[in-house]
Design an enzyme around this catalytic site. Sequence first.
Site, PDB file in Angstrom:
ATOM      1  N   ASN A 204       0.860  -1.189   0.000  1.00 17.50           N
ATOM      2  CA  ASN A 204       0.000   0.000   0.000  1.00 17.50           C
ATOM      3  C   ASN A 204       0.893   1.236   0.000  1.00 17.50           C
ATOM      4  O   ASN A 204       1.422   1.615   1.040  1.00 17.50           O
ATOM      5  CB  ASN A 204      -0.903  -0.038   1.246  1.00 17.50           C
ATOM      6  CG  ASN A 204      -1.733   1.226   1.402  1.00 17.50           C
ATOM      7  OD1 ASN A 204      -1.841   2.026   0.463  1.00 17.50           O
ATOM      8  ND2 ASN A 204      -2.304   1.413   2.575  1.00 17.50           N
TER       9      ASN A 204
ATOM     10  N   LYS B 110       0.109   4.260  -0.374  1.00 21.30           N
ATOM     11  CA  LYS B 110      -0.562   5.474   0.135  1.00 21.30           C
ATOM     12  C   LYS B 110      -0.290   6.635  -0.816  1.00 21.30           C
ATOM     13  O   LYS B 110      -0.182   6.417  -2.028  1.00 21.30           O
ATOM     14  CB  LYS B 110      -0.107   5.761   1.574  1.00 21.30           C
ATOM     15  CG  LYS B 110      -0.231   4.516   2.460  1.00 21.30           C
ATOM     16  CD  LYS B 110      -0.086   4.781   3.920  1.00 21.30           C
ATOM     17  CE  LYS B 110      -0.213   3.461   4.677  1.00 21.30           C
ATOM     18  NZ  LYS B 110      -0.255   3.648   6.114  1.00 21.30           N
TER      19      LYS B 110
ATOM     20  N   HIS C  49      -9.668   1.674   4.476  1.00 23.83           N
ATOM     21  CA  HIS C  49      -8.412   1.830   5.215  1.00 23.83           C
ATOM     22  C   HIS C  49      -8.647   2.775   6.395  1.00 23.83           C
ATOM     23  O   HIS C  49      -9.426   3.720   6.295  1.00 23.83           O
ATOM     24  CB  HIS C  49      -7.321   2.380   4.292  1.00 23.83           C
ATOM     25  CG  HIS C  49      -5.971   2.319   4.930  1.00 23.83           C
ATOM     26  ND1 HIS C  49      -5.545   3.283   5.817  1.00 23.83           N
ATOM     27  CD2 HIS C  49      -4.980   1.404   4.853  1.00 23.83           C
ATOM     28  CE1 HIS C  49      -4.334   2.939   6.251  1.00 23.83           C
ATOM     29  NE2 HIS C  49      -3.965   1.826   5.678  1.00 23.83           N
TER      30      HIS C  49
ATOM     31  N   GLU D 161      -7.043   5.137   7.494  1.00 22.92           N
ATOM     32  CA  GLU D 161      -6.818   6.564   7.202  1.00 22.92           C
ATOM     33  C   GLU D 161      -8.032   7.177   6.509  1.00 22.92           C
ATOM     34  O   GLU D 161      -8.332   8.357   6.701  1.00 22.92           O
ATOM     35  CB  GLU D 161      -5.541   6.717   6.354  1.00 22.92           C
ATOM     36  CG  GLU D 161      -4.307   6.470   7.222  1.00 22.92           C
ATOM     37  CD  GLU D 161      -3.116   5.870   6.499  1.00 22.92           C
ATOM     38  OE1 GLU D 161      -3.067   5.892   5.258  1.00 22.92           O
ATOM     39  OE2 GLU D 161      -2.224   5.345   7.206  1.00 22.92           O
TER      40      GLU D 161
ATOM     41  N   GLU E  35      -5.837  -4.486  10.445  1.00 24.24           N
ATOM     42  CA  GLU E  35      -4.778  -3.513  10.689  1.00 24.24           C
ATOM     43  C   GLU E  35      -5.070  -2.746  11.972  1.00 24.24           C
ATOM     44  O   GLU E  35      -5.852  -1.777  11.953  1.00 24.24           O
ATOM     45  CB  GLU E  35      -4.704  -2.512   9.529  1.00 24.24           C
ATOM     46  CG  GLU E  35      -4.374  -3.138   8.201  1.00 24.24           C
ATOM     47  CD  GLU E  35      -3.735  -2.118   7.259  1.00 24.24           C
ATOM     48  OE1 GLU E  35      -2.580  -2.342   6.880  1.00 24.24           O
ATOM     49  OE2 GLU E  35      -4.370  -1.118   6.938  1.00 24.24           O
TER      50      GLU E  35
ATOM     51  N   GLY F 230       2.218   2.505  10.678  1.00 19.70           N
ATOM     52  CA  GLY F 230       3.194   3.577  10.508  1.00 19.70           C
ATOM     53  C   GLY F 230       3.894   3.975  11.795  1.00 19.70           C
ATOM     54  O   GLY F 230       4.565   5.001  11.845  1.00 19.70           O
TER      55      GLY F 230
ATOM     56  N   SER G 255       3.130  -1.926  10.284  1.00 24.95           N
ATOM     57  CA  SER G 255       4.574  -2.011  10.528  1.00 24.95           C
ATOM     58  C   SER G 255       5.175  -3.377  10.167  1.00 24.95           C
ATOM     59  O   SER G 255       6.092  -3.842  10.835  1.00 24.95           O
ATOM     60  CB  SER G 255       4.902  -1.629  11.976  1.00 24.95           C
ATOM     61  OG  SER G 255       4.507  -0.284  12.219  1.00 24.95           O
TER      62      SER G 255
ATOM     63  N   GLY H 136       2.661  -1.027   4.291  1.00 24.72           N
ATOM     64  CA  GLY H 136       2.724   0.385   3.920  1.00 24.72           C
ATOM     65  C   GLY H 136       4.141   0.825   3.652  1.00 24.72           C
ATOM     66  O   GLY H 136       4.724   0.545   2.605  1.00 24.72           O
ATOM     67  N   GLY H 137       4.737   1.518   4.635  1.00 26.47           N
ATOM     68  CA  GLY H 137       6.053   2.125   4.480  1.00 26.47           C
ATOM     69  C   GLY H 137       7.095   1.219   3.845  1.00 26.47           C
ATOM     70  O   GLY H 137       7.820   1.635   2.921  1.00 26.47           O
TER      71      GLY H 137
HETATM   72  P1  PGA Z   1       2.613   0.507   7.620  1.00 24.09           P
HETATM   73  O1  PGA Z   1       1.158   0.733   6.950  1.00 24.09           O
HETATM   74  O2  PGA Z   1       3.146  -0.802   7.075  1.00 24.09           O
HETATM   75  O3  PGA Z   1       3.434   1.678   7.160  1.00 24.09           O
HETATM   76  O4  PGA Z   1       2.420   0.445   9.082  1.00 24.09           O
HETATM   77  C1  PGA Z   1       0.273  -0.328   6.766  1.00 24.09           C
HETATM   78  C2  PGA Z   1      -1.005   0.189   6.161  1.00 24.09           C
HETATM   79  O5  PGA Z   1      -1.479   1.258   6.555  1.00 24.09           O
HETATM   80  O6  PGA Z   1      -1.596  -0.461   5.283  1.00 24.09           O
END
Ligand code: PGA
Length: 261
Positions: A10, A12, A102, A104, A174, A180, A220, A241-242
């Site tokens: 992802n 983002k 998601h 967010e 999640e 994050g 994470s 994500g990251g």
């Molecule tokens: P993250 O994000 O791996 O950076 O924690 C995961 C996500 O929001 O899908």
Amino acid sequence: MTRIPLMAGNWKMNLDHLEAITVVQRLHWALQDAQFDYSQVEVAVLPPFTALRSVQTVTDADSMAIVYGAQDVSTHPAGAYTGEIAAEMLAKLGCRYVVVGHSERRQYHGETDQEVGEKARAALGGGMTPIICVGEALAIRKAGEHVAYTLAQIDGVYAELGPDLAAGTVVAYEPVWAIGTGEVATPADAQEVCGAIRQRLASLYGRDAAEGIRILYGGSVKSSNVASIMAEPDVDGGLVGGASLDPAEFAKICRFAEHIA
Ligand code: PGA
């Protein structure tokens, strides 16, 4: 029933369309160098809308096995909805997946379970697989309510989907406090909720349907923690994500099976 694990990156709101091409090519090369077997793990990237066409072009041109999808979709099929993107448009771009709900989007755009369910239905209507995100915030976990809270989200979203449609979905658990933050859930934490989600899906749609639905963990995920999380019986992949922005690191995550001790 064997579920093929899914590792979905992802991105983002990161990477313009030119950067996206570079990242996908590097990911492809890293996996090719490692003689990666895509029949054992499905690898997906989820770029911003503006990069989808470029990702389609580069994956097609080089016959890559990497698949891709979008991060959101409109509940509406077409019309006067400025700024929205319809499922059919994403399907035309070759998207296989669409992330819906998601945290967010729930947090910054006030998306409700009902709306998330409508988005999942729109994605399915376009022939794509929704990745339905659920998960609790820190205060809810501290209060010990995380399983009940997450299952209520599952109930709310799946209320919009009939049994025929449910089988075509992917769930991503999640926990919001792990997204994050570098704070990853323990494998046991992930299994507790992913297992409870599968049980709930079984009571809604029957054991066979529930056994076929992939449940991802997100929050994470890194190459250093993915193997232990993937070892849990009800975790069928990761929403990353990251770490997915770094193709070498994401390739290592996709190769989790090689570092299961
Ligand atoms: P993250 O994000 O791996 O950076 O924690 C995961 C996500 O929001 O899908």
